[in-house]
Design an enzyme around this catalytic site. Structure first.
Site, PDB file in Angstrom:
ATOM      1  N   GLY A  14       0.816  -1.214   0.000  1.00  0.00           N
ATOM      2  CA  GLY A  14       0.000   0.000   0.000  1.00  0.00           C
ATOM      3  C   GLY A  14       0.845   1.257   0.000  1.00  0.00           C
ATOM      4  O   GLY A  14       1.672   1.454   0.883  1.00  0.00           O
ATOM      5  N   GLY A  16      -0.391   4.446   0.153  1.00  0.00           N
ATOM      6  CA  GLY A  16      -1.177   5.606   0.600  1.00  0.00           C
ATOM      7  C   GLY A  16      -0.352   6.415   1.598  1.00  0.00           C
ATOM      8  O   GLY A  16       0.876   6.305   1.633  1.00  0.00           O
ATOM      9  N   PHE A  17      -1.025   7.187   2.434  1.00  0.00           N
ATOM     10  CA  PHE A  17      -0.314   8.007   3.423  1.00  0.00           C
ATOM     11  C   PHE A  17       0.565   7.137   4.321  1.00  0.00           C
ATOM     12  O   PHE A  17       1.705   7.487   4.616  1.00  0.00           O
ATOM     13  CB  PHE A  17      -1.302   8.755   4.317  1.00  0.00           C
ATOM     14  N   GLU A 174     -18.199  18.057   2.280  1.00  0.00           N
ATOM     15  CA  GLU A 174     -17.333  18.725   1.293  1.00  0.00           C
ATOM     16  C   GLU A 174     -17.903  18.577  -0.118  1.00  0.00           C
ATOM     17  O   GLU A 174     -17.917  19.526  -0.899  1.00  0.00           O
ATOM     18  CB  GLU A 174     -15.902  18.180   1.393  1.00  0.00           C
ATOM     19  N   ASP A 304      -5.436   3.346   7.832  1.00  0.00           N
ATOM     20  CA  ASP A 304      -6.881   3.100   7.908  1.00  0.00           C
ATOM     21  C   ASP A 304      -7.256   1.643   8.153  1.00  0.00           C
ATOM     22  O   ASP A 304      -8.319   1.362   8.691  1.00  0.00           O
ATOM     23  CB  ASP A 304      -7.538   3.497   6.573  1.00  0.00           C
TER      24      ASP A 304
HETATM   25  C1  LIG Z   1     -13.041  11.483   0.345  1.00  0.00           C
HETATM   26  C2  LIG Z   1     -12.100  11.445   1.515  1.00  0.00           C
HETATM   27  C3  LIG Z   1     -11.774  12.627   2.185  1.00  0.00           C
HETATM   28  C4  LIG Z   1     -10.903  12.606   3.252  1.00  0.00           C
HETATM   29  N1  LIG Z   1     -10.548  13.781   3.876  1.00  0.00           N
HETATM   30  C5  LIG Z   1      -9.634  13.776   4.866  1.00  0.00           C
HETATM   31  C6  LIG Z   1      -9.198  14.985   5.455  1.00  0.00           C
HETATM   32  O1  LIG Z   1      -9.654  16.067   5.092  1.00  0.00           O
HETATM   33  N2  LIG Z   1      -8.254  14.922   6.415  1.00  0.00           N
HETATM   34  C7  LIG Z   1      -7.717  13.728   6.830  1.00  0.00           C
HETATM   35  O2  LIG Z   1      -6.834  13.715   7.700  1.00  0.00           O
HETATM   36  N3  LIG Z   1      -8.110  12.575   6.293  1.00  0.00           N
HETATM   37  C8  LIG Z   1      -9.054  12.562   5.324  1.00  0.00           C
HETATM   38  N4  LIG Z   1      -9.464  11.390   4.760  1.00  0.00           N
HETATM   39  C9  LIG Z   1      -8.912  10.137   5.296  1.00  0.00           C
HETATM   40  C10 LIG Z   1      -7.545   9.847   4.736  1.00  0.00           C
HETATM   41  O3  LIG Z   1      -7.513  10.073   3.356  1.00  0.00           O
HETATM   42  C11 LIG Z   1      -7.206   8.414   5.065  1.00  0.00           C
HETATM   43  O4  LIG Z   1      -7.227   8.281   6.469  1.00  0.00           O
HETATM   44  C12 LIG Z   1      -5.842   8.022   4.535  1.00  0.00           C
HETATM   45  O5  LIG Z   1      -5.815   8.098   3.133  1.00  0.00           O
HETATM   46  C13 LIG Z   1      -5.486   6.603   4.964  1.00  0.00           C
HETATM   47  O6  LIG Z   1      -4.236   6.296   4.468  1.00  0.00           O
HETATM   48  P1  LIG Z   1      -3.800   4.788   4.261  1.00  0.00           P
HETATM   49  O7  LIG Z   1      -2.403   4.832   3.744  1.00  0.00           O
HETATM   50  O8  LIG Z   1      -4.087   3.997   5.466  1.00  0.00           O
HETATM   51  O9  LIG Z   1      -4.782   4.235   3.147  1.00  0.00           O
HETATM   52  P2  LIG Z   1      -4.982   4.717   1.645  1.00  0.00           P
HETATM   53  O10 LIG Z   1      -4.649   6.141   1.476  1.00  0.00           O
HETATM   54  O11 LIG Z   1      -6.344   4.243   1.279  1.00  0.00           O
HETATM   55  O12 LIG Z   1      -3.897   3.874   0.838  1.00  0.00           O
HETATM   56  C14 LIG Z   1      -3.995   2.481   0.713  1.00  0.00           C
HETATM   57  C15 LIG Z   1      -3.194   2.059  -0.494  1.00  0.00           C
HETATM   58  O13 LIG Z   1      -3.165   0.644  -0.544  1.00  0.00           O
HETATM   59  C16 LIG Z   1      -3.352   0.206  -1.867  1.00  0.00           C
HETATM   60  N5  LIG Z   1      -3.916  -1.153  -1.792  1.00  0.00           N
HETATM   61  C17 LIG Z   1      -5.070  -1.537  -1.197  1.00  0.00           C
HETATM   62  N6  LIG Z   1      -5.232  -2.869  -1.301  1.00  0.00           N
HETATM   63  C18 LIG Z   1      -4.162  -3.330  -1.983  1.00  0.00           C
HETATM   64  C19 LIG Z   1      -3.771  -4.636  -2.412  1.00  0.00           C
HETATM   65  N7  LIG Z   1      -4.505  -5.723  -2.167  1.00  0.00           N
HETATM   66  N8  LIG Z   1      -2.621  -4.756  -3.112  1.00  0.00           N
HETATM   67  C20 LIG Z   1      -1.865  -3.658  -3.397  1.00  0.00           C
HETATM   68  N9  LIG Z   1      -2.194  -2.409  -3.008  1.00  0.00           N
HETATM   69  C21 LIG Z   1      -3.316  -2.245  -2.311  1.00  0.00           C
HETATM   70  C22 LIG Z   1      -4.301   1.237  -2.463  1.00  0.00           C
HETATM   71  O14 LIG Z   1      -4.201   1.281  -3.880  1.00  0.00           O
HETATM   72  C23 LIG Z   1      -3.804   2.521  -1.807  1.00  0.00           C
HETATM   73  O15 LIG Z   1      -2.825   3.162  -2.579  1.00  0.00           O
HETATM   74  C24 LIG Z   1     -10.357  11.386   3.687  1.00  0.00           C
HETATM   75  C25 LIG Z   1     -10.694  10.197   3.027  1.00  0.00           C
HETATM   76  C26 LIG Z   1     -11.552  10.230   1.957  1.00  0.00           C
HETATM   77  C27 LIG Z   1     -11.889   8.952   1.247  1.00  0.00           C
END
Ligand SMILES: Cc1cc2nc3c(=O)[nH]c(=O)nc-3n(C[C@H](O)[C@H](O)[C@H](O)COP(=O)(O)OP(=O)(O)OC[C@H]3O[C@@H](n4cnc5c(N)ncnc54)[C@H](O)[C@@H]3O)c2cc1C
Length: 453
Positions: A14, A16-17, A174, A304
């Site tokens: 992953g 993401g953030f 939003e 997340d």
């Molecule tokens: C519309 C929206 C608005 C938001 N606004 C805010 C805000 O204003 N402020 C704030 O703090 N937070 C906000 N959030 C929350 C924030 O974006 C999330 O908490 C954050 O993105 C989580 O990061 P993460 O790295 O855990 O997951 P993600 O950012 O979801 O990244 C997960 C990554 O894993 C990859 N992945 C998933 N499954 C697989 C797999 N099986 N194989 C390979 N890759 C995979 C995905 O492609 C993705 O790139 C918002 C969320 C959304 C949806």
């Protein structure tokens, strides 16, 4: 596995953030090599997805190539692959096309997916907003509706300008504010003669307030701003069923619509269930305070997808800041482990929360004391924070240009209808809305002419 040169191997699922925070922390560390695996070749900035969906920003402003991010870090290798199974005992991940990566330390940072709470038809017929693909699909649906009404205004009677937004959290608020801005400002400037007065934006939430984590004063401010911008708030109301051409609300009202936007909740990414990781609340994986998976040495779950215990033992919220900091903290613990030092518990630094409500309207609770500000000041703070968090310099510059353009002009923005599949509508496919409205609609149906503005 450790490389022949003795370097320890960290595999991150992953980008993401959380995954990015972890990989950045490990980048340039001698003795460590990192494989960062994502099913997309880009990092997407989720908090701004709604701006892509409403034609404020271009997709490339919020998506950044992962290979470019790590172009200067020789010890980080990016792989495009969907991980379909994880063996936490051997710390091996396998992709859907059968390739395996085995690690000395494994980090699962696969994020979340929409949770439709088993609402009939929601998965098939609504528009969630959790990925870039969702955002471009929704943008084309919204623009497609304006284009079709421009040519055939009679479609308004079939709900073509009814937008139903499910969920009064940041995503719902939003997107409601941004669609209201489109309808009040951009659409009248670009679609001459389109009857914007016939448009309805419904924002539904089962709770009694929007943006629940904020103060009562903030709740009143958000409700006031949205109502002034003609968003119809339906608190204490959810959606019972979503059809191809209508949404049935929990109070039995049927709203003819071709655009139900789902901001109703999230659950852990499918990989958590598919790989047999023990799941707690929201399908999220319960982790120890030091972010390790209970009973699995060297396996970390962050962002997340994880239930990370906060200081009061309740799980921390699913926020970008929690994800970023947990990814960084996991990396520090991995380095400590490699050096034979003890791991530390994750200590989340809460810098506040904020949400944009629309043009010149935002709300922010900042600093340790969550000092609350509204309006232009909060808008400026929102811009500053999002600018800092965005990934590449070019993305930041592009976003500033787009935001300035939007601030000072009524037209423009990337109003690009590029997803024909999402814009195409079969107006005859839903009996609830294809018959003459007065005769065939359920008695409690909301028709555009009846609904309050
Ligand atoms: C519309 C929206 C608005 C938001 N606004 C805010 C805000 O204003 N402020 C704030 O703090 N937070 C906000 N959030 C929350 C924030 O974006 C999330 O908490 C954050 O993105 C989580 O990061 P993460 O790295 O855990 O997951 P993600 O950012 O979801 O990244 C997960 C990554 O894993 C990859 N992945 C998933 N499954 C697989 C797999 N099986 N194989 C390979 N890759 C995979 C995905 O492609 C993705 O790139 C918002 C969320 C959304 C949806």
């Amino acid at each position: 596995m450790s490389a022949p040169d003795g370097r320890r191997h960290v595999v991150i699922v992953g980008g993401g953030f959380a995954g990015l925070g972890c990989a950045r922390e490990l980048a340039d560390h001698d003795g460590v090599r990192v494989t960062l695996i994502d099913r997309n070749n880009y990092h997407q900035f989720q908090p701004l997805l709604y701006q892509v969906a409403t034609s404020l920003l271009a997709p490339t402003d919020i998506a950044h190539s992962l290979r470019e991010v790590f172009a200067d870090q020789d010890n980080v290798d990016v792989k495009l692959a969907e991980i379909s199974s994880i063996d936490t005992r051997t710390k091996t991940v396998t992709s859907s096309d059968g390739e395996e990566w085995t690690a000395d330390a494994l980090v699962v940072a696969a994020g979340s997916q929409p949770n439709f709470f088993k609402t009939p038809g929601a998965d098939e017929n609504s528009f969630p907003l959790y990925s870039l693909d969702h955002a471009t699909r929704l943008r084309s649906r919204i623009l497609g509706l304006f284009e079709q009404v421009d040519r055939d205004p009679k479609l308004i009677d079939r709900g073509a300008l009814n937008f139903v937004i499910v969920g009064g959290g940041p995503t719902g608020v939003e997107v409601a504010g941004a669609i209201a801005d489109m309808i009040n400002v951009t659409v009248p400037a670009e679609y001459r003669g389109l009857d914007v007065g016939a448009a309805h934006i419904y924002l539904l939430d089962y709770g009694d307030a929007l943006l629940k984590p904020f103060s009562d004063k903030a709740h009143a401010y958000v409700a006031k701003v949205l109502t002034e911008r003609n968003v119809e708030l339906r608190l204490g109301t959810g959606v019972k069923e979503v059809g191809t051409g209508h949404a049935t609300l929990s109070d039995g009202t049927a709203v003819p619509t071709r655009c139900v936007i789902w901001g109703g909740g999230i659950m852990a990414a499918p990989v958590a269930a598919n790989c047999g990781l023990a799941q707690g609340r929201g399908g999220r994986v319960d982790v120890n305070p030091d972010l390790t998976l209970p009973g699995s040495d060297g396996v970390y779950v962050v962002g997340d997808i994880a239930n990370i215990p906060g200081p009061d033992k309740h799980p921390l919220p699913q926020l970008g800041s929690v994800a970023l900091q947990s990814g960084e903290a996991a990396a520090k613990n991995i380095l400590a482990e490699f050096e034979g030092k003890p791991r530390k518990d994750f200590d989340y630094k809460d810098k506040g929360i904020m949400a944009m409500i629309g043009r010149n309207a935002a709300i922010a609770e900042m600093g340790k004391g969550h000092h609350e500000v509204h309006g232009q000041l909060a808008h400026a703070a929102w811009l500053g924070v999002h600018m800092t968090l965005m990934t590449g310099t070019r993305d930041k510059i592009d976003a500033i240009v787009d935001w300035c353009w939007d601030r000072f002009s009524k037209t423009g923005g990337p109003h690009v209808l590029d997803r024909g599949d999402a814009a195409e509508i079969d107006w005859e496919d839903d009996p609830a809305v294809t018959s003459p409205p007065a005769a065939a609609s359920p008695p409690d149906a909301v028709q555009p002419s009846q609904a309050a503005r």
